[in-house]
Every structure is written in structure tokens, then in C-alpha cells.
Design an enzyme around this catalytic site. Structure first.
Site, PDB file in Angstrom:
ATOM      1  N   GLU A 161       0.802  -1.225   0.000  1.00 33.10           N
ATOM      2  CA  GLU A 161       0.000   0.000   0.000  1.00 33.10           C
ATOM      3  C   GLU A 161       0.835   1.276   0.000  1.00 33.10           C
ATOM      4  O   GLU A 161       0.667   2.143   0.865  1.00 33.10           O
ATOM      5  CB  GLU A 161      -0.968  -0.029   1.188  1.00 33.10           C
ATOM      6  CG  GLU A 161      -1.913  -1.210   1.130  1.00 33.10           C
ATOM      7  CD  GLU A 161      -2.837  -1.311   2.341  1.00 33.10           C
ATOM      8  OE1 GLU A 161      -2.791  -0.416   3.212  1.00 33.10           O
ATOM      9  OE2 GLU A 161      -3.612  -2.284   2.408  1.00 33.10           O
ATOM     10  N   ASN A 202       2.056  -4.535  -3.482  1.00 29.59           N
ATOM     11  CA  ASN A 202       0.650  -4.877  -3.260  1.00 29.59           C
ATOM     12  C   ASN A 202      -0.119  -3.619  -2.855  1.00 29.59           C
ATOM     13  O   ASN A 202       0.346  -2.843  -2.030  1.00 29.59           O
ATOM     14  CB  ASN A 202       0.593  -5.924  -2.135  1.00 29.59           C
ATOM     15  CG  ASN A 202      -0.770  -6.520  -1.922  1.00 29.59           C
ATOM     16  OD1 ASN A 202      -1.398  -7.009  -2.859  1.00 29.59           O
ATOM     17  ND2 ASN A 202      -1.260  -6.490  -0.693  1.00 29.59           N
ATOM     18  N   ASP A 268     -12.367  -9.843  -1.483  1.00 30.91           N
ATOM     19  CA  ASP A 268     -13.669 -10.033  -0.858  1.00 30.91           C
ATOM     20  C   ASP A 268     -14.638  -9.061  -1.530  1.00 30.91           C
ATOM     21  O   ASP A 268     -14.224  -8.061  -2.124  1.00 30.91           O
ATOM     22  CB  ASP A 268     -13.656  -9.846   0.671  1.00 30.91           C
ATOM     23  CG  ASP A 268     -12.884  -8.638   1.161  1.00 30.91           C
ATOM     24  OD1 ASP A 268     -12.976  -7.567   0.511  1.00 30.91           O
ATOM     25  OD2 ASP A 268     -12.193  -8.733   2.186  1.00 30.91           O
TER      26      ASP A 268
END
Length: 421
Positions: A161, A202, A268
């Protein structure tokens, strides 16, 4: 410190061993339900994974589902800086080792998460020091952790991040003191420590073509031009139902065109609660779209969901009013999204029976994520953090301890009011 780590590792190993023994007694019946998601993925050389924490390993229900349905596992909080180097120069890999041991015992690929992040840092990391000293702090940590798991971790989220929503680099302690070069330093140290592991950057909200993903794309090009080792990018994919980016496949393809691997690393799809049939149907379509987009591109090698089922999802604790985000529900029953994922990988789904309720349940108080620093919510969403128990059992409190940002203790209960730890 060595003695403390050994003691914790022995205690953790005991919990994992007990969980394995408990699951072994009931696993064959569960596995016999039909072709599993892991079998479908493995047959086509694809990785389908889940995140795991030590507390999950002690749950027989979680194990029965995870053991059979996934062929890859990612460290949850246990691989982060506050867990692995709480005091400078004193490393504790006991909890992360338990996850690595679980992956090895069940034949799953291990993804390491994460070596350098702006969040979940012990206070000592940000102590005032020179740039040269700060760079050494970073290199020492990356080297120690990547070396410890060398030969076991197939991939690492080396830098996690690093971007703002507009595609600029996040103003973390790393950027403030070292500039953009901290990313190259971390990747270079990770490669030296474990030449075989694939190294990833990521981030979230980078699934489609947008300012943030373009910032990541441009960074990767700069790293490649400078000869910095980088093997892949992770698109987290914490999505809202009905909002899969239309440019997902295009985005995957532009990264693979650079010679990189791409993985969906934390998938998700959250739904406003209570979830109705139409929303679950849409969610299944969303999962099919994400997994299908990845599977359709040769360089996209795997999809990891950020948890197995409702019990271990981070969504309800951080997004009030949202949930039902994963493939299995709170009773470990497969949602329609399960069938969609199997079919997206070219298989024919046989919906597995849920595992039987075990004689022991594990009550814990932490989700996979423990900090909201810098999280970019979408639209009018409100983000917060609440403490929830994994099971509704009358046990002594298992809430967080001040200053701790990871699971420290759980209670195992054979009946309400009858608990040990």
C-alpha cells in the site's frame, strides 16, 4: 529473546498440532463431498488461496474448509512488522512460522505478507534518526524476515500500500525519510535474502485502470529501468457488490505486458446487510468476473480471498453494516460465489457440505487487519474498528490488550462457561 521465541513457537506448535488431530478425525467425510475448489485450481496450474492467522489454525471448522478448498495461504497479521520485530533487532517469527508450517503440512503455497508497510509499525521504527540509519532499519528487517522464510515463501508482498488514491506515493515514515528509493531498497534486500521468492508490490483500489493503478504502473516501469528486482503486482480487490471495475482485465494485461506476474491478493466482495438473494447472486457474478479475468490472462497466476468465511472476515469489524463478503457464510456453508469461482476456473461445482460443529471452538477478538491508517473508503462508507468474538460462547473476555495490534491470546471452550487458554 531466543528463549521467548522458542517458548511461543512451542506453544503455537502445540495448538496447531491439536487442531490437526481434531480435524483429521472428521476431514475425510468433508473432502468426500466432491471435487474441491483447490482440486479444480490445481488441475489448471492456478492458485486459489486464503489468508490465515494462528487463531484460525486452532479452529476445526476453519481447517476442514481451508484444508480442502485452497491450495495457497497468505500470512495475516503474523508476518507484519509489529509481530516479527516488536523491539529493534529482536525478532519473533513463532506465529508466522506456525502458518508456514501449516502451509507445508497441507501442501499449500505460502505467500509472505508483508515486509514494508506504513501501518502496524512498532513505535521504535519511527524514532528520530538519520536517513542512513532509517534505511538500515528497513534493510535489516527485510533481510531478517525474508532470510528466515527462504525456501518456504514462494512470494512476498515486499511493499504494501505505497500509494495515495491520486497515484502519488503515500507520505509514510519511509517516504518522508528516504524518498521513493525505500521501495527499491526493500526489493533489493528481499532478493538478496531469498533469490527464489517472487517479489510483489501490493495495493488496494488498483484493480481497474485509474490514477492509482497508473501510479503503480509507472513506478514499476521506473524500477525495471533501474534494474531493481520486481516480479509482480498484487491487486487486493476489496470490492463492493456490483462494482467490479470494467477495466480489470485490461489492467491485468498491461502489467503482464511488462513481464510481471499479477495476483488478486485479498479478494472479498462486501454486501450491505442483511444480504438478500439478489445481492448474493450479484456477488457470485462479481466473483466469477474477477477470477475469470485473472484466469484468462496467462501472467495472472492466482486469486486469494481475505479469509474463508464470515467468522474470519475483516469486513464487519471495519465497515459497519457490510458483510457476507467471502465464499463461505457464518455456518461455513458455501455461498453462490463458491460455485461461480469453480466454474470460472473451468470446473463443475459440487457444493461441499459444511463441517460438523466441533466439540471445541476458538474464541478470538481480532480480524486480519488491525489498523485503518490511510484506508480509502469508497463513496459514503464509514470505516471503523470494533472488537467482535468469533463465536457466541460465554467465555472470559478475550478482548484486545492496550498497545497490542495482533492476536495475543484466545480461549478454547468445550461448553459455555467452561474455558481454558
Amino acid at each position: 529473546m531466543k528463549h521467548r521465541s522458542w517458548t511461543r513457537h512451542a506453544r503455537t506448535a502445540g495448538v496447531v498440532a491439536a487442531a490437526i488431530a481434531l480435524v483429521a478425525a472428521v476431514l475425510p467425510a468433508f473432502a468426500a463431498a466432491g471435487q474441491t475448489l483447490a482440486q479444480v485450481a490445481t488441475a489448471r496450474g492456478f492458485h486459489i488461496g486464503t489468508a490465515a492467522g494462528v487463531r484460525n489454525l486452532a479452529s476445526s471448522q476453519w481447517r476442514q474448509v481451508a484444508d480442502t478448498q485452497f491450495n495457497s495461504v497468505t500470512m495475516g497479521n503474523e508476518g507484519k512488522w509489529d509481530a516479527t520485530e516488536p523491539t529493534q533487532g529482536q525478532f519473533d517469527f513463532a506465529a508466522a512460522d506456525a502458518i508456514a508450517d501449516y502451509a507445508a503440512a497441507t501442501g499449500k503455497r505460502l505467500r509472505g505478507h508483508t515486509l514494508v508497510w506504513h501501518s502496524q509499525l512498532p513505535a521504535w521504527v519511527s524514532t528520530d534518526r538519520t536517513a542512513a540509519a532509517q534505511r538500515q532499519v528497513l534493510i535489516d528487517h527485510v533481510t531478517a524476515e525474508a532470510s528466515h522464510f527462504a525456501g518456504r515463501a514462494a512470494q512476498w508482498d515486499v511493499v504494501n500500500e505505497p500509494f495515495n488514491e491520486d497515484g502519488t506515493l503515500r507520505s509514510s515514515v519511509w517516504l518522508q525519510r528516504l524518498g521513493e528509493s525505500y521501495i527499491a531498497d526493500a526489493l533489493t534486500a528481499a532478493r538478496a535474502a531469498d533469490p527464489a521468492a517472487k517479489l510483489f508490490i501490493n495495493d488496494y483500489n488498483v484493480e481497474g485502470v485509474n490514477a492509482k493503478s497508473t501510479g503503480l504502473y509507472n513506478l514499476v516501469q521506473r524500477l525495471q529501468a533501474a534494474g531493481v528486482p520486481i516480479d509482480g503486482v498484487g491487486l487486493q480487490a476489496h470490492l463492493i457488490v456490483g462494482q467490479v471495475p470494467s477495466t480489470l482485465r485490461q489492467n491485468i494485461e498491461r502489467f503482464t505486458a511488462l513481464g510481471l506476474k499479477v495476483e488478486i491478493t485479498e479478494l472479498d466482495v462486501r454486501i450491505p446487510l442483511p444480504a438478500d438473494t439478489a445481492e448474493l447472486t450479484q456477488q457470485a457474478s462479481d466473483y466469477r468476473a474477477v477470477v475469470g479475468a485473472c484466469a484468462a490472462v496467462a501472467g495472472c497466476t492466482g486469486v486469494t480471498t481475505w479469509g474463508v468465511g464470515e467468522v474470519d472476515s475483516w469486513i464487519p469489524a471495519f465497515f459497519p453494516g457490510y458483510g457476507a463478503a467471502l465464499l463461505f457464510d457464518e455456518q461455513w456453508r458455501a455461498r453462490p460465489a463458491y460455485t461461480a469461482v469453480v466454474e470460472a476456473l473451468g470446473g463443475t461445482a459440487t457444493v461441499p457440505d459444511p463441517p460438523a460443529v466441533p466439540s471445541l471452538v476458538t474464541v478470538a477478538a481480532y480480524p486480519f487487519e488491525t489498523g485503518l491508517a490511510g484506508w480509502g473508503s469508497r463513496g459514503s462508507e464509514v470505516t471503523t474498528q470494533v472488537t467482535t468474538a468469533a463465536q457466541a460462547v460465554s467465555c472470559p473476555p478475550a478482548g484486545p490488550r492496550p498497545g497490542r495490534a495482533r492476536p495475543a491470546r484466545s480461549w478454547t471452550c468445550s461448553a459455555p462457561g467452561s474455558c481454558t487458554r
